[in-house]
Design a protein around this motif. Structure first.
Motif, PDB file in Angstrom:
ATOM      1  N   ARG A  90     -36.227 -91.192 -17.389  1.00 59.58           N
ATOM      2  CA  ARG A  90     -37.109 -90.824 -18.503  1.00 59.58           C
ATOM      3  C   ARG A  90     -36.289 -90.738 -19.787  1.00 59.58           C
ATOM      4  O   ARG A  90     -35.194 -90.166 -19.804  1.00 59.58           O
ATOM      5  N   VAL A  91     -36.813 -91.338 -20.849  1.00 60.58           N
ATOM      6  CA  VAL A  91     -36.133 -91.275 -22.146  1.00 60.58           C
ATOM      7  C   VAL A  91     -37.114 -90.832 -23.224  1.00 60.58           C
ATOM      8  O   VAL A  91     -38.262 -91.266 -23.262  1.00 60.58           O
ATOM      9  N   GLN A  92     -36.631 -89.952 -24.059  1.00 60.08           N
ATOM     10  CA  GLN A  92     -37.379 -89.510 -25.233  1.00 60.08           C
ATOM     11  C   GLN A  92     -36.607 -89.990 -26.454  1.00 60.08           C
ATOM     12  O   GLN A  92     -35.375 -89.932 -26.474  1.00 60.08           O
ATOM     13  N   TYR A  93     -37.315 -90.472 -27.469  1.00 56.56           N
ATOM     14  CA  TYR A  93     -36.603 -91.044 -28.610  1.00 56.56           C
ATOM     15  C   TYR A  93     -37.425 -90.900 -29.887  1.00 56.56           C
ATOM     16  O   TYR A  93     -38.652 -90.839 -29.878  1.00 56.56           O
ATOM     17  N   LEU A  94     -36.701 -90.845 -30.999  1.00 53.15           N
ATOM     18  CA  LEU A  94     -37.306 -90.804 -32.324  1.00 53.15           C
ATOM     19  C   LEU A  94     -37.591 -92.229 -32.795  1.00 53.15           C
ATOM     20  O   LEU A  94     -36.789 -93.143 -32.558  1.00 53.15           O
ATOM     21  N   TYR A  95     -38.697 -92.412 -33.485  1.00 53.78           N
ATOM     22  CA  TYR A  95     -39.003 -93.740 -34.018  1.00 53.78           C
ATOM     23  C   TYR A  95     -38.233 -93.905 -35.342  1.00 53.78           C
ATOM     24  O   TYR A  95     -38.724 -93.505 -36.403  1.00 53.78           O
ATOM     25  N   ALA A 148     -27.745 -86.762 -31.209  1.00 53.63           N
ATOM     26  CA  ALA A 148     -27.035 -85.984 -30.189  1.00 53.63           C
ATOM     27  C   ALA A 148     -27.976 -84.986 -29.531  1.00 53.63           C
ATOM     28  O   ALA A 148     -27.915 -84.759 -28.316  1.00 53.63           O
ATOM     29  N   GLY A 149     -28.875 -84.403 -30.323  1.00 53.02           N
ATOM     30  CA  GLY A 149     -29.874 -83.492 -29.759  1.00 53.02           C
ATOM     31  C   GLY A 149     -30.828 -84.207 -28.827  1.00 53.02           C
ATOM     32  O   GLY A 149     -31.198 -83.682 -27.770  1.00 53.02           O
ATOM     33  N   MET A 150     -31.232 -85.417 -29.189  1.00 48.44           N
ATOM     34  CA  MET A 150     -32.115 -86.195 -28.324  1.00 48.44           C
ATOM     35  C   MET A 150     -31.392 -86.615 -27.045  1.00 48.44           C
ATOM     36  O   MET A 150     -31.995 -86.665 -25.964  1.00 48.44           O
ATOM     37  N   LEU A 151     -30.103 -86.897 -27.156  1.00 45.37           N
ATOM     38  CA  LEU A 151     -29.304 -87.202 -25.972  1.00 45.37           C
ATOM     39  C   LEU A 151     -29.302 -86.018 -25.011  1.00 45.37           C
ATOM     40  O   LEU A 151     -29.496 -86.185 -23.797  1.00 45.37           O
ATOM     41  N   GLN A 152     -29.119 -84.832 -25.543  1.00 48.98           N
ATOM     42  CA  GLN A 152     -29.147 -83.626 -24.702  1.00 48.98           C
ATOM     43  C   GLN A 152     -30.501 -83.484 -24.017  1.00 48.98           C
ATOM     44  O   GLN A 152     -30.588 -83.118 -22.837  1.00 48.98           O
ATOM     45  N   THR A 153     -31.568 -83.773 -24.753  1.00 47.50           N
ATOM     46  CA  THR A 153     -32.914 -83.724 -24.174  1.00 47.50           C
ATOM     47  C   THR A 153     -33.040 -84.696 -23.003  1.00 47.50           C
ATOM     48  O   THR A 153     -33.584 -84.359 -21.946  1.00 47.50           O
ATOM     49  N   ASN A 154     -32.516 -85.908 -23.169  1.00 50.81           N
ATOM     50  CA  ASN A 154     -32.634 -86.914 -22.118  1.00 50.81           C
ATOM     51  C   ASN A 154     -31.778 -86.582 -20.897  1.00 50.81           C
ATOM     52  O   ASN A 154     -32.162 -86.895 -19.766  1.00 50.81           O
ATOM     53  N   LEU A 155     -30.665 -85.920 -21.107  1.00 47.07           N
ATOM     54  CA  LEU A 155     -29.860 -85.470 -19.969  1.00 47.07           C
ATOM     55  C   LEU A 155     -30.621 -84.426 -19.167  1.00 47.07           C
ATOM     56  O   LEU A 155     -30.613 -84.436 -17.930  1.00 47.07           O
ATOM     57  N   ALA A 156     -31.297 -83.527 -19.883  1.00 48.28           N
ATOM     58  CA  ALA A 156     -32.085 -82.499 -19.207  1.00 48.28           C
ATOM     59  C   ALA A 156     -33.281 -83.110 -18.475  1.00 48.28           C
ATOM     60  O   ALA A 156     -33.590 -82.730 -17.334  1.00 48.28           O
ATOM     61  N   LEU A 157     -33.954 -84.075 -19.119  1.00 44.85           N
ATOM     62  CA  LEU A 157     -35.106 -84.728 -18.493  1.00 44.85           C
ATOM     63  C   LEU A 157     -34.734 -85.383 -17.167  1.00 44.85           C
ATOM     64  O   LEU A 157     -35.532 -85.421 -16.231  1.00 44.85           O
ATOM     65  N   ASN A 158     -33.506 -85.908 -17.103  1.00 43.46           N
ATOM     66  CA  ASN A 158     -33.076 -86.630 -15.908  1.00 43.46           C
ATOM     67  C   ASN A 158     -32.145 -85.815 -15.022  1.00 43.46           C
ATOM     68  O   ASN A 158     -31.589 -86.343 -14.062  1.00 43.46           O
ATOM     69  N   ASP A 161     -43.365 -92.616 -39.068  1.00 45.76           N
ATOM     70  CA  ASP A 161     -42.277 -92.090 -39.883  1.00 45.76           C
ATOM     71  C   ASP A 161     -41.157 -91.650 -38.948  1.00 45.76           C
ATOM     72  O   ASP A 161     -41.308 -91.709 -37.723  1.00 45.76           O
ATOM     73  N   ASP A 162     -40.029 -91.223 -39.518  1.00 47.11           N
ATOM     74  CA  ASP A 162     -38.849 -91.009 -38.670  1.00 47.11           C
ATOM     75  C   ASP A 162     -38.857 -89.683 -37.924  1.00 47.11           C
ATOM     76  O   ASP A 162     -37.872 -89.321 -37.283  1.00 47.11           O
ATOM     77  N   LYS A 163     -40.001 -88.974 -37.965  1.00 44.35           N
ATOM     78  CA  LYS A 163     -40.144 -87.763 -37.142  1.00 44.35           C
ATOM     79  C   LYS A 163     -40.971 -88.009 -35.889  1.00 44.35           C
ATOM     80  O   LYS A 163     -41.082 -87.142 -35.031  1.00 44.35           O
ATOM     81  N   ASP A 164     -41.583 -89.189 -35.784  1.00 39.87           N
ATOM     82  CA  ASP A 164     -42.406 -89.501 -34.618  1.00 39.87           C
ATOM     83  C   ASP A 164     -41.538 -89.630 -33.371  1.00 39.87           C
ATOM     84  O   ASP A 164     -40.471 -90.245 -33.403  1.00 39.87           O
ATOM     85  N   VAL A 165     -42.016 -89.051 -32.270  1.00 37.96           N
ATOM     86  CA  VAL A 165     -41.260 -89.014 -31.023  1.00 37.96           C
ATOM     87  C   VAL A 165     -42.065 -89.688 -29.916  1.00 37.96           C
ATOM     88  O   VAL A 165     -43.278 -89.488 -29.805  1.00 37.96           O
ATOM     89  N   TYR A 166     -41.378 -90.477 -29.098  1.00 38.38           N
ATOM     90  CA  TYR A 166     -42.007 -91.137 -27.958  1.00 38.38           C
ATOM     91  C   TYR A 166     -41.278 -90.777 -26.664  1.00 38.38           C
ATOM     92  O   TYR A 166     -40.107 -90.392 -26.681  1.00 38.38           O
ATOM     93  N   HIS A 167     -41.990 -90.956 -25.571  1.00 34.49           N
ATOM     94  CA  HIS A 167     -41.422 -90.748 -24.245  1.00 34.49           C
ATOM     95  C   HIS A 167     -41.723 -91.976 -23.407  1.00 34.49           C
ATOM     96  O   HIS A 167     -42.829 -92.507 -23.443  1.00 34.49           O
ATOM     97  N   GLN A 168     -40.706 -92.463 -22.668  1.00 32.60           N
ATOM     98  CA  GLN A 168     -40.860 -93.660 -21.855  1.00 32.60           C
ATOM     99  C   GLN A 168     -40.232 -93.437 -20.489  1.00 32.60           C
ATOM    100  O   GLN A 168     -39.152 -92.848 -20.380  1.00 32.60           O
TER     101      GLN A 168
END
Length: 355
Positions: A75-80, A154-164, A61-68
């Motif tokens: 590193r990227v985190q994203y919603l399915y 946009a929130g996930m983008l902020q997460t990925n900036l922090a991860l990297n 469902d659209d709340k599932d989150v993955y990390h690659q």
């Protein structure tokens, strides 16, 4: 209301698949099995889109989150939520080189060392391209200015900036438009949503790139746009940048929003560049995730692009001066489709030399 028992069975199967997908470990095993099966299924069409993909979608469902983690350590985190997530999840490589659209990623990273100014990304999403570009231009002291009005992405983008640990990215929640201060909202789901007029107080405000650059005193070296039909309006708000800074521009052109029945040259989008002395090419790419090592970025001259087929879109490259793509990283090819499709005609839809 349908009385066809197959409709009921279909809904029951959908619910059953979703229930199986609520166990992350079991879901991972099922996805891995489907990934392995993909190459062995005998089917004339697009196996990913028609067979494997719908099953994988049903597990989520659209709340599932993955990390690659990518090959270069990004590193990227994203919603399915869309095909972007699904196709990255189904990558054949444990450490892929990119997130989405391999040749567009290759193009952006090829341009990065040449840039003499900052990057503006409209429709930055979770950073599928912006994060890699930001890493590439950080040593030169340049920044990426992202515009993403979808709050979840946009929130996930902020997460990925922090991860990297990227400090050279500015995240803006406005949408790019021809004028600043307009009120818009997103109509549609996630990456397919397009901007429509809204009442004050709802949705998001717009900003013209010219206004933004002037306010911050920016020199712009590259603009990348994937904003579901708002590309023309956004570029109309950037004519000052185009005339003064002469940036490279990578933008999507889609038949849903652009009438190309008289050819690409006649479209207002292409005319905006041609009238300013730019060269314009279609970028050959696969609208998916697929490793294409050693392949140059193939560009199709404006007047030779094969456009037939169902409604579709592809990326374009506007080059600020002639001769700038005369390098081994690029290959100019005539009379072919910009859509790379493994299941379609080899001459029209495969890269030169094959996949």
């Amino acid at each position: 209301m349908s009385n066809d028992p197959r409709d009921l069975d279909g809904k029951r199967l959908q619910r059953a698949m979703h229930l199986l997908g609520r166990d992350p470990a079991l879901r991972a095993r099922l996805v891995d099995l489907l990934r392995q099966a993909e190459s062995s299924i005998a089917y004339d069409g697009a196996v990913r889109d028609d067979v494997v993909g719908p099953i994988v979608d049903a597990l989520h469902d659209d709340k599932d989150v993955y990390h690659q983690q990518l090959a270069d350590g990004t590193r990227v985190q994203y919603l399915y939520r869309t095909k972007i997530a699904r196709d990255l999840l189904l990558s054949a490589s444990e450490r892929p080189t990119h997130v989405w659209e391999p040749q567009t990623t290759k193009l952006l990273l090829e341009l990065a060392p040449r840039l003499q100014g900052d990057v503006i990304v409209g429709g930055a999403y979770f950073g599928d391209q912006a994060v890699l570009v930001a890493k590439a231009i950080a040593p030169a002291g340049l920044k990426v200015h992202c515009f993403e009005p979808n709050p979840d992405q946009a929130g996930m983008l902020q997460t990925n900036l922090a991860l990297n640990q990227l400090g050279n990215v500015v995240v803006n929640h406005e949408g790019l438009w021809s004028r600043s201060g307009e009120h818009m909202r997103l109509d549609g789901f996630d990456s397919f949503a397009n901007a429509v007029a809204a009442s004050a107080g709802e949705g998001f405000e717009t900003v013209a790139m010219d206004d933004y650059a002037q306010r911050l005193g920016l020199r712009v070296g590259l603009i990348q746009l994937d904003i579901e039909g708002a590309e023309l309006s956004a570029l109309q708000g950037a004519v000052g940048i185009l005339d003064k800074d002469r940036p490279w521009v990578v933008f999507e052109l889609h038949r849903t929003y652009v009438d190309w029945s008289q050819g690409l040259r006649a479209t207002p989008l292409c005319q905006l560049f041609l009238s300013r002395g730019y060269e314009v090419f279609a970028v050959r790419d696969i609208n998916s995730h697929r490793e294409m090592p050693g392949k140059p970025v193939e560009l199709v001259p404006l007047d030779t692009v094969y456009l037939e087929g169902p409604p579709h879109g592809f990326n374009m490259l506007a080059v600020p001066a002639k001769g700038l793509v005369d390098t081994p990283a690029f290959s100019v090819v005539d009379g072919v489709s910009p859509k790379l499709l493994p299941h379609k005609d080899v001459r029209l839809h495969h890269p030169v030399g094959g996949f």
